[in-house]
Write an enzyme that holds these catalytic residues in place. Structure first.
Site, PDB file in Angstrom:
ATOM      1  N   ASP A   1     -62.119  50.141  65.890  1.00 60.70           N
ATOM      2  CA  ASP A   1     -63.664  50.410  65.695  1.00 60.70           C
ATOM      3  C   ASP A   1     -64.205  51.253  66.953  1.00 60.70           C
ATOM      4  OD1 ASP A   1     -66.153  50.230  64.613  1.00 60.70           O
ATOM      5  OD2 ASP A   1     -66.670  48.370  65.867  1.00 60.70           O
TER       6      ASP A   1
ATOM      7  N   ASP B   1     -65.101  44.534  66.798  1.00 65.94           N
ATOM      8  CA  ASP B   1     -65.899  43.458  67.205  1.00 65.94           C
ATOM      9  C   ASP B   1     -67.059  42.922  66.150  1.00 65.94           C
ATOM     10  OD1 ASP B   1     -68.992  44.899  68.388  1.00 65.94           O
ATOM     11  OD2 ASP B   1     -67.422  45.881  67.049  1.00 65.94           O
TER      12      ASP B   1
ATOM     13  N   ASP C   1     -65.422  44.657  60.700  1.00 67.08           N
ATOM     14  CA  ASP C   1     -63.994  44.978  61.251  1.00 67.08           C
ATOM     15  C   ASP C   1     -63.306  43.856  60.662  1.00 67.08           C
ATOM     16  OD1 ASP C   1     -64.906  47.362  62.543  1.00 67.08           O
ATOM     17  OD2 ASP C   1     -65.628  46.041  64.138  1.00 67.08           O
TER      18      ASP C   1
END
Length: 1203
Positions: free
Chosen positions: A427, A866, A870
């Site tokens: 990410d 995070d 995700d």
């Protein structure tokens, strides 16, 4: 601002160009009531009988792998996915039969122990998840209970139809329909970082008809009905209608507040619950916690298959021979094996029923040779993995002091998988970046200002050993005086004495500097908040970079401190008087930023009644809109922008123009007409009007902000790239942002060919305006396929050159690229590129891309993120790593955070370098060596049993005492294996990081290849042959005692067992690379324990010790041949391994052996030799700042060669 308080009087709808609440009845709304659009919500009446009949999901959510009813069956299924456990279950069942060579208790108890320990471990891990679920489900929110009274209620008790009040900085407990807010026009700001990764705030607005519901008491008589789409995973669409009074009002995504997003810049909102629990969109985008197994463990199952096949073969061979010999035992009244008494025997030795005897012998042999398949292997591996996890958790170099966050291996099943990662899918927001922007540099009137150094510049300077690196080192140690003056203001890392503290008035162009920073202080949508405690003004902005601009203007001397519906007020430094003065600007219009416009403008009137248009945007857009007289500083500004971009900074160009009254009047009329349009192309009309006014601009300068990378990100990416690990970025951010970050962290660089796949082509846009869904889908699919094929052609045509490619694809295109008939082509193109960046990716798309890479390449994937957006990606990957920083473990909402769904949690992306290159490499090597050694030692032990069986005509008699058999894997050989799995290091942590190429041993699986496994098996077979045949030759005819007696079965078995214990432990000592006192204790202690056991066991009464009574004291110990034969057999067994290892290390060294040589010769401080070793890697470094530096050097070299 409570329910009885006042509302903010800023009515943004009158000065902004957005179309809040202006939804029209489109074709999608005609489908309501049909399939997929059957949901009905009874607002403010969730307990109505009709609502109960619909049986909507509760708001209780669970992340656990097991429930109380499913724990035992599901956990048992997990245990018996292991092939060895199935075999031992069958053995335990057969042990109750009379032909079993050992008692049922000795077979069943070890199996129960192994299964029980593993199930207990699973239960403990799942209980921790359950505790987190309880914490989140018990959070509270205000819910309308009737008569205008709102009471705090637990999230889990929310129902569809409840009206809730959510206050500033709280998370939404379910998917809500916005009814009203603390603003008069019922807008609110929402942070969706956990959903799509974007840090900029989203603007939401309620329907005008409900915007008046501003107080708690207003909901006393509120009743409405909502008909909308059924639960689905699409974050960006919503179709529904509200029936309020006698009217129907269409709903759009503009009114929807999704669970796991946060209310920002708004004191409170009222909303009605439309989706709860597992029906909410964020949870629809998640998947059930998967059951993950490492590739090493799956391969271990194949080894067990092989050993089981070998066990069946040797059992069958033995049984065939046993059947033949049993058939011939009694012929013409003569007994061949008289000691078996075939004349009066049972079916097990009956010559007349030789076939049945052979069958029973086969079953007996299957149980007898079970030592080929070690039952203690799984328990030992579980123990080792737990201890490895403890070392990971306590690694101080992966501890983030700022947030008090250590690394946390949340599951120990995948430790060795960390050493085999081929592709990292990351990410962006909050993972690579700090989720914040810092104003670092600017160019005004062709002059560059700002002395800051970016993370990219730091990384490159340290690598090259430039003077900047020395400056950085001195500043980090506090030796630099400039540290005293460094700004501690968040969002502002600018330092330049030429314009700080009012010095800008002494610069060559003070009027341009004044207008530049004035534009930064005015051209935005931020809201100021005065902190009475500190006396300072803070800002709530839609995006971090916008906040950075306003803060920068404030720090330079242009403080934005007040916003009303029609004005913006600043505290400015008056260059004439030198004093701070208050100036107010009438706010006429705000023309917002969009991805298509790539710019933002405001129109204001100053105190001199001048009408000014202030604009900021991308250089490609602003430069083409400059007037001829406004291009004075364009060339210099372009140079500075290129320098800033190369340093990884995000740039915007600032310009302005003065409007006359007539021009503004015409613009205002045209804009009003466009805004009031109800046609489908309303937004395009507004953009056309704005485009006319945003012309003939005068260039002021450019800003350069650092999308602050987390500390050490460029260095980490560079090391991972050197280790041969591919890095993909999957982000919800727009393409421009993702590309900027790609440059900042050196995944992209100048000169890298960019293959951009997007659906922004004019023909596609035209079709979208027409609204024909089928035509749009068909054209879009064809366009994506065409672009993919074109990209593949580019890659293939330049395959022989040194050119490298980067693939950048947006979310719309990705949806078509991931379709069944296209995904293989897309993957083929992506694999051919050095970097891959997927923009505007939904959580589902992130998970699908991860699955495609995992299944398409067949190699180990690691996903790192995070936020809740995700989670699907982390669960889909072979290994999921959660960032436990600010977003990863949200204090308000951790249940579907990355950390809660991860296998390993770390506080910063930079720790991934140590997690993989050090711990991953060590764990892979340790587990691989441990498994190979485990099978080796059991082959040595089990094959001696087979050889003795053959020697004894397969009579079913064991060579060793029953207690010898039981304790072999418990006391005499188990602890050294555990020590190997926990403590062994082929090279130190420093050298693992110094020579990343070492990591490829895990990626290529060289330490657990079939060749290596077979070599250990052959070594074990050879050792068993040496032990048995040398032992048998030495003891068969030689007198063993002083009385001339030869060695009996117990003495021979004890001598052979002693040799086996010595050989497998000495083999361990030869295989260990890094000795600690614990390993010495376990290896040599295991041998000592064997002799102590012989003394203790032999001293027991013969009814217990049977043939082993006083065997060491009276038989083996006094006989010199016992010690001499033991020594000769040990040496004979180990010499081939020593010779082979010496030759292999000398002439065919593996990577870790080369680095061990460097360590021993202490040549790692020789940069030339170290660089030579690094360059020996077969991996071509294509990303990272090292690759960027090498590409620049090669480019300069080519230019010189041409000259």
């Amino acid at each position: 601002m409570g329910g009885r308080g006042g509302r903010k009087g800023v009515n943004f709808s009158k000065i902004y160009t957005f179309a809040c609440g202006k939804s029209s009845l489109k074709n999608d709304h005609l489908e309501i009531g049909g399939p997929g659009y059957s949901r009905v919500v009874f607002c403010n009446d969730p307990d109505r009988a009709e609502a109960a009949l619909r049986n909507y999901a509760s708001n209780y959510v669970s992340t656990t792998k097991y429930t109380l009813p499913t724990f035992i069956p599901k956990s048992l299924f997990e245990q018996f996915r292991r092939v060895a456990n199935i075999y031992f279950l069958l053995s335990a069942c057969l042990s109750f039969a009379p032909f079993s060579p050992y008692s049922a208790v000795s077979s069943v108890l070890p199996l129960l122990f192994v299964i029980g320990v593993t199930m207990l471990k699973e239960a403990v891990e799942d209980w921790r998840r359950f505790e987190q679920d309880i914490e989140v489900n018990n959070r509270k929110v205000k819910v309308h209970r009737g008569d205008g009274i709102f009471e705090y209620t637990e999230w889990k008790k929310l129902k569809v139809g409840h009206v809730v009040k959510v206050e500033k900085d709280d998370f939404f407990p379910a998917d809500l329909l916005l009814l009203s807010s603390s603003y008069e026009d019922a807008i609110c700001y929402v942070e969706t970082t956990n959903l799509d990764g974007e840090t900029n705030l989203k603007l939401k607005q309620a329907l005008e008809v409900t915007s008046s519901l501003s107080r708690e008491s207003d909901f006393t008589q509120f009743e409405a009905e909502i008909k909308c789409e059924d639960p689905n995973a699409n974050l960006y669409s919503f179709v529904g209608s509200m029936y309020y009074g006698d009217e129907q009002y269409p709903l759009s995504p503009l009114q929807i507040l999704l669970r796991d997003s946060k209310l920002r810049n708004t004191d409170y909102i009222y909303g009605v619950v439309i989706f709860t629990g597992h029906d909410t969109k964020v949870i629809q985008n998640s998947t059930d916690p998967p059951s993950k197994r490492s590739k090493v463990e799956r391969k271990m199952d194949k080894i067990v298959y092989f050993l089981f096949a070998m066990l069946v073969v040797i059992s069958a061979i033995g049984s065939i021979f046993f059947g033949i010999w049993t058939h011939e035992d009694l012929r013409n009244g003569k007994m061949k094996r008289w000691y078996l008494r075939p004349d009066i025997t049972t079916i097990y030795y009956d010559p007349k029923r030789a076939a049945a005897a052979a069958l029973f012998h086969f079953l007996t042999a299957l149980m007898l040779y079970s030592y080929f398949i070690p039952i203690s292997l799984y328990v030992s591996i579980e123990i080792v993995k737990v201890l490895q996890s403890v070392f990971i958790n306590r690694d101080q170099k992966m501890y983030y002091e700022e947030y008090d966050k250590p690394a946390h291996a949340r599951t120990s099943n995948l430790n060795e998988e960390l050493g085999q990662v081929d592709t990292v899918l990351s990410d962006k927001t909050g993972t690579l970046t700090c989720n914040s922007m810092e104003f670092l540099k600017c160019s005004v009137a062709g002059v560059a200002y700002g002395r800051g150094i970016t993370e990219v510049e730091r990384a490159m300077a340290k690598r090259k050993g430039s003077p900047i690196a020395q400056e950085i080192s001195s500043s980090e140690t506090g030796d630099d005086d400039s540290m005293d003056t460094k700004s501690s203001v968040k969002g502002f890392n600018f330092s330049d004495e030429r314009i700080m503290n009012g010095s800008w008035i002494n610069q060559p162009h003070p009027d341009i500097l004044q207008m530049f920073f004035r534009a930064l202080a005015i051209c935005h949508t931020a809201i100021p908040e005065f902190d009475e405690g500190t006396g300072k003004v803070t800002y709530e902005a839609e995006s971090p970079d916008e906040a950075a601009f306003v803060i920068a203007a404030r720090e330079i001397g242009f403080e934005f401190f007040k916003r009303t519906q029609t004005s913006i007020s600043l505290h400015e430094l008056d260059p004439i008087s030198g004093n701070k003065v208050e100036r107010s600007y009438t706010l006429l219009n705000v023309i917002e930023f969009s991805s298509s416009r790539k710019r933002m403008s405001v129109i204001v009137k100053n105190e001199q009644n001048q009408i000014l248009l202030l604009s900021k945007g991308a250089d490609s857009v602003i430069f083409e809109r400059l007037a001829k007289k406004g291009q004075v500083f364009e060339e210099k500004t372009r140079e500075h922008i290129n320098e800033y971009a190369d340093a990884g900074l995000r740039t915007l160009v600032v310009a302005y123009r003065e409007l006359d009254e007539e021009e503004y009047k015409n613009f205002s009329e045209e804009l009003l007409q466009a805004k009031n349009s109800v046609s489908a192309d309303r937004d395009e009309k507004v953009d056309e009007v704005a485009d006319k006014i945003e012309r003939d601009l005068i260039l002021l300068g450019a800003t350069a902000v650092e999308d602050k990378l987390q500390k050490g990100v460029p260095e980490c990416i560079d090391k991972l790239a050197q280790a041969g690990i591919k890095i993909w970025v999957l982000t919800g951010d727009k393409m421009e942002t993702a590309i900027n970050i790609g440059f900042a962290c050196s995944l992209l660089r100048e000169g890298m060919e960019q293959i951009i796949i997007t659906l922004d082509a004019p023909d596609i846009i035209q079709l979208e305006k027409q609204g024909d869904k089928d035509a749009i889908a068909k054209a879009s699919k064809e366009s994506v396929v065409q672009q993919i094929n074109g990209g593949k052609s580019q890659v293939v045509s330049l395959a022989e050159s040194t050119d490298v490619f980067a693939l950048i694809i947006d979310g719309k295109s990705l949806a078509f690229a991931l379709e069944e008939d296209t995904k293989d082509k897309f993957l083929e193109l992506a694999i051919g590129c050095a970097s891959v960046i997927c923009c505007r990716s939904s959580p589902k798309q992130k998970a699908l891309v991860t699955r495609l890479v995992k299944e398409g390449t067949g190699k180990t994937t690691l996903a790192i993120g995070d936020g809740a957006n995700d989670v699907g990606m982390l669960q889909e990957a072979d290994i999921g790593v959660g960032i436990s920083g600010v977003e990863g473990m949200q204090a308000g909402y951790p249940i579907f955070s990355a950390v809660m769904s991860s296998d390993v949690a770390i506080a910063q992306f930079r720790f991934l370098e140590r997690l993989l290159l050090v711990h991953g490499h060590w764990c892979y090597r340790r587990i691989s060596s441990m498994i190979c050694y485990f099978f080796y030692k059991n082959i040595v032990f089990g094959f001696t049993l087979f050889l003795y069986e053959a020697y004894a005509s397969f009579s079913g008699q064991t060579l060793y005492d029953d207690w010898y058999l039981s304790f072999y894997n418990v006391f005499f050989t188990s602890l050294p294996v555990v020590a190997l799995g926990v403590f062994d290091q082929d090279v130190s942590a420093r050298l693992c990081l110094e020579f990343p190429l070492l990591y490829q041993e895990g990626v290529q699986n060289v330490l657990f290849s079939w060749l290596r496994i077979l070599s250990w098996a052959l070594n074990g077979t050879y050792n068993a042959i040496i032990v048995f045949f040398l032992g048998a030759s030495a003891f068969r005819y030689q007198a063993f005692r002083e009385g001339g007696e030869v060695a009996g079965r117990y003495i021979f078995g004890t001598a052979m067992y002693t040799c086996v214990v010595w050989i497998v432990n000495c083999q361990m000592a030869l295989a260990v690379s890094y000795f600690t006192w614990i390993q010495h204790l376990f290896i040599w202690g295991s041998i000592v324990i064997w002799y102590l056991f012989l003394l203790a066991y032999g001293s027991m009464t013969p009814t217990i010790s049977t043939g082993a009574y006083q065997i060491l004291v009276e038989a083996c110990g006094p006989a010199p041949s016992f010690w001499l034969v033991t020594f000769l057999i040990i040496v004979s067994a180990l010499i081939p391994y020593v010779v082979y290892s010496s030759i292999q290390r000398k002439f065919f060294p593996m990577d870790h052996e080369t680095i061990q040589k460097i360590r021993l010769e202490r040549t790692y401080d020789d940069p030339e030799y170290s660089e030579l070793v690094r360059s020996s890697s077969s991996n071509v470094n294509t990303v990272g700042f090292t690759a960027r530096r090498e590409a620049k050097a090669n480019g300069k070299k080519k230019v010189q060669e041409k000259k």
